[in-house]
Design a protein around this motif. Sequence first.
Motif, mmCIF file in Angstrom:
data_model
loop_
_atom_site.group_PDB
_atom_site.id
_atom_site.type_symbol
_atom_site.label_atom_id
_atom_site.label_comp_id
_atom_site.label_asym_id
_atom_site.label_seq_id
_atom_site.Cartn_x
_atom_site.Cartn_y
_atom_site.Cartn_z
ATOM 1 N N GLN A 1 -2.622 -1.871 -4.641
ATOM 2 C CA GLN A 1 -3.844 -2.733 -3.821
ATOM 3 C C GLN A 1 -3.633 -4.210 -3.707
ATOM 4 O O GLN A 1 -3.314 -4.754 -4.920
ATOM 5 C CB GLN A 1 -5.241 -2.125 -4.570
ATOM 6 N N VAL A 2 -4.013 -4.576 -2.822
ATOM 7 C CA VAL A 2 -3.935 -6.052 -2.579
ATOM 8 C C VAL A 2 -5.158 -6.735 -2.892
ATOM 9 O O VAL A 2 -6.241 -6.536 -2.353
ATOM 10 C CB VAL A 2 -3.327 -6.352 -1.097
ATOM 11 N N LEU A 3 -5.229 -7.628 -3.869
ATOM 12 C CA LEU A 3 -6.511 -8.759 -3.782
ATOM 13 C C LEU A 3 -6.323 -10.167 -3.324
ATOM 14 O O LEU A 3 -5.177 -10.679 -3.797
ATOM 15 C CB LEU A 3 -6.844 -8.721 -5.318
ATOM 16 N N ILE A 4 -7.188 -10.559 -2.274
ATOM 17 C CA ILE A 4 -6.860 -11.748 -1.345
ATOM 18 C C ILE A 4 -7.663 -12.682 -1.963
ATOM 19 O O ILE A 4 -8.966 -12.602 -1.968
ATOM 20 C CB ILE A 4 -6.866 -11.402 -0.104
ATOM 21 N N GLY A 5 -6.892 -14.023 -2.303
ATOM 22 C CA GLY A 5 -7.736 -15.041 -2.590
ATOM 23 C C GLY A 5 -7.382 -16.341 -1.618
ATOM 24 O O GLY A 5 -6.147 -16.317 -1.235
ATOM 25 N N VAL A 6 -8.515 -16.992 -1.129
ATOM 26 C CA VAL A 6 -8.082 -18.017 -0.262
ATOM 27 C C VAL A 6 -8.564 -19.300 -1.012
ATOM 28 O O VAL A 6 -9.431 -19.622 -1.458
ATOM 29 C CB VAL A 6 -9.265 -17.734 0.970
ATOM 30 N N THR A 7 -7.594 -20.103 -0.832
ATOM 31 C CA THR A 7 -7.653 -21.402 -1.542
ATOM 32 C C THR A 7 -8.046 -22.714 -0.737
ATOM 33 O O THR A 7 -8.501 -23.767 -1.300
ATOM 34 C CB THR A 7 -6.184 -21.941 -1.981
ATOM 35 N N HIS A 8 -8.316 -22.636 0.810
ATOM 36 C CA HIS A 8 -8.618 -23.635 1.316
ATOM 37 C C HIS A 8 -7.842 -24.729 1.294
ATOM 38 O O HIS A 8 -8.518 -26.143 1.512
ATOM 39 C CB HIS A 8 -10.203 -23.831 1.420
ATOM 40 N N TYR A 9 -6.827 -24.745 0.769
ATOM 41 C CA TYR A 9 -5.889 -25.848 0.519
ATOM 42 C C TYR A 9 -6.370 -27.012 -0.489
ATOM 43 O O TYR A 9 -6.004 -27.850 -0.552
ATOM 44 C CB TYR A 9 -5.374 -26.713 1.876
ATOM 45 N N GLN A 10 -7.269 -26.512 -1.366
ATOM 46 C CA GLN A 10 -7.892 -27.051 -2.266
ATOM 47 C C GLN A 10 -7.170 -26.490 -3.815
ATOM 48 O O GLN A 10 -7.179 -25.587 -4.106
ATOM 49 C CB GLN A 10 -9.227 -26.907 -2.488
ATOM 50 N N ALA A 11 -6.475 -27.558 -4.618
ATOM 51 C CA ALA A 11 -5.912 -27.316 -5.741
ATOM 52 C C ALA A 11 -7.115 -26.822 -6.899
ATOM 53 O O ALA A 11 -6.627 -25.791 -7.518
ATOM 54 C CB ALA A 11 -5.407 -28.692 -6.311
ATOM 55 N N HIS B 1 0.780 -1.188 0.072
ATOM 56 C CA HIS B 1 -0.095 -0.002 -0.073
ATOM 57 C C HIS B 1 0.771 1.190 0.101
ATOM 58 O O HIS B 1 0.683 2.368 -0.863
ATOM 59 C CB HIS B 1 -0.979 0.067 1.207
ATOM 60 N N ALA B 2 2.010 1.208 0.897
ATOM 61 C CA ALA B 2 2.721 2.528 0.775
ATOM 62 C C ALA B 2 3.515 2.499 -0.589
ATOM 63 O O ALA B 2 3.846 3.858 -0.695
ATOM 64 C CB ALA B 2 3.823 2.174 1.789
#
Length: 341
Positions: free
Chosen positions: A103-113, A98-99
């Motif tokens: 901008q950060v776009l977060i994706g959560v994979t839940h340990y699933q390929a 950010h500095a």
Amino acid sequence: MSTTSRKSRASGRITLDDVALSAGVSRITASRALRGERSVGADLVARVATAAATLGYVPDPAARALASARSHTVVVLIPLLSNNLFVDLLEAVQRSLHAAGYQVLIGVTHYQAEEEEALLASYLSHRPAGLLVTGFDRTARCRDLIARSGVPCVHLMEISNDPAVYCVGFSQADAGRAMTEHLLQTGRRRIAFAAAQLDPRVMQRLVGYREALSAAGCYDPALEWLSVQPSSLALGAQLLEQYLARHPDVDAIFFCNDDLAQGGLLAALRLGIQVPTRLAIAGFNDLAGSDQMWPPLTTIRTPRVEIGESAATMLLQLMRGETVSRHSVDVGWQLVQRQST
């Protein structure tokens, strides 16, 4: 039409043209002022900022990227948001990027390929400026998507000798070996390994555990308890009770994560098991609360904040086309000995 009422006919949004008109500057000057470019004087920057705030102007990231042919979005893929390990890392990444104007776009994979594949395919179609991914274990399609995208990529939490791979982390196997050796040094010989989730980094810690016990002539595969369930305090308590029921001669348990170990400590307290006199308990990651358990938990402290900051710095260099001095940064780890061992 008044300045404050001029909006894009297509979207109804206050536009950069509105800000420029209100500030009495050209569109390009307004744009440069909002980006904080040094070529714009402080008085103009202040004037444009005041106009933007008064009008309620919100920059359009998509239009900005299109106009400059550059994206200012970085995609970060992590396994879970419920794990403080990744929360600490994400906060460090967010602060650093950010500095620098990203901008950060977060994706959560839940340990699933399959979830990681879907996220990558979706996010890469928007041509982000950079990519941060967790570890190296992914499908061939995911690796191909990253390679073909041409988007700079840095891997988190693990290290590699491959000069074509950029990464920041530490040796999970070395840390697992060190904790097992510590338990051996305290005189323990029947050392169990209790694990949950079974992600690649947990399995690397298991490798270190096996190597240390094999070298000491104490390895017994029957003392490994590997559960695919999510890691939690409740599961840690359950594992401790089941271990002692099946293997009453166990004199130490190395839990693969601190939440499991914290649950084990609470179960030992409830059952009247003396820690560490009867049973030594160790964890991994030094999560919040481990130093407040009774007795305080011996664990491996992992530098999540440093990993996030170093990975963000490396990615910024790659996105800017700068030379990266080291493709693999080993931030190390620390064995924190407390009263549970």
